[in-house]
Design an enzyme around this catalytic site. Structure first.
Site, mmCIF file in Angstrom:
data_model
loop_
_atom_site.group_PDB
_atom_site.id
_atom_site.type_symbol
_atom_site.label_atom_id
_atom_site.label_comp_id
_atom_site.label_asym_id
_atom_site.label_seq_id
_atom_site.Cartn_x
_atom_site.Cartn_y
_atom_site.Cartn_z
ATOM 1 N N HIS A 126 26.718 31.121 4.078
ATOM 2 C CA HIS A 126 26.898 31.917 2.856
ATOM 3 C C HIS A 126 28.353 32.293 2.649
ATOM 4 C CE1 HIS A 126 27.472 35.841 4.899
ATOM 5 N NE2 HIS A 126 26.532 35.443 5.753
ATOM 6 N N CYS A 142 25.181 34.433 11.129
ATOM 7 C CA CYS A 142 25.277 33.407 10.094
ATOM 8 C C CYS A 142 26.583 32.632 10.200
ATOM 9 C CB CYS A 142 25.202 34.064 8.715
ATOM 10 S SG CYS A 142 23.573 34.741 8.315
#
Length: 169
Positions: A126, A142
């Site tokens: 992301h 992440c």
């Protein structure tokens, strides 16, 4: 995981030591970007805050038509666009911005199922605020990218695309 039969397949390779993500076509690296993986290192366990290793696939792609800097909470746009002013009002937020490529593990027992399930751990590729450094591990598990980079990547991906996260050179 990569089928070199008749059709050459596109896939993503992420190197934890190099803090890089490559778009690959067959065995050839075609594009690359800097990333930031987990400050807690590598690991698959739920609650570890670590980046999971091994083969994954893109399970879902979220945010296709939204503007750069769109803020997501729970994979849903909040209606906010990231700014330093917004950041100052919410300094504790882990900013998930612009696009989300939600990963699912492909290796039962390693990154799929039970307490090691990448999908249930909500591991994404992301966007992140521009002030956040790349090339060094700083995320909560992440794979973070610059917003323009994650848009460029997103536009070249598809659901089901293989993703390999490696912790060796």
């Amino acid at each position: 995981m990569i089928d070199e039969g008749r059709d050459v397949q596109d896939w993503l390779a992420i190197s934890i030591p190099r803090q890089r993500l490559w778009l690959c076509h067959g065995w050839r690296k075609t594009l690359d970007w800097p990333v930031s993986t987990a400050a807690a290192g590598v690991g698959e366990r739920e609650g570890s805050g670590a980046t999971p290793r091994g083969w994954h696939r893109i399970r879902a792609m979220i945010g296709a038509s939204l503007p750069a800097g769109t803020v997501f909470v729970g994979r849903r746009p909040t209606g906010e666009i990231y700014s330093p002013t917004l950041a100052a009002r919410a300094p504790e937020r882990d900013w998930i911005l612009t696009r989300i490529l939600w990963l699912t593990g492909s290796e039962p027992g390693r990154n799929r199922g039970g307490a090691v399930d990448t999908l249930r751990r909500f591991i994404y590729i992301h966007g992140t605020p521009e002030a956040e450094p790349m090339d060094e591990p700083r995320s909560h598990g992440c794979i973070r990218m610059r917003n323009d980079d994650v848009i460029a990547l997103f536009n070249r991906c598809r659901p089901g695309m293989p993703v390999l996260i490696e912790d060796g050179d």
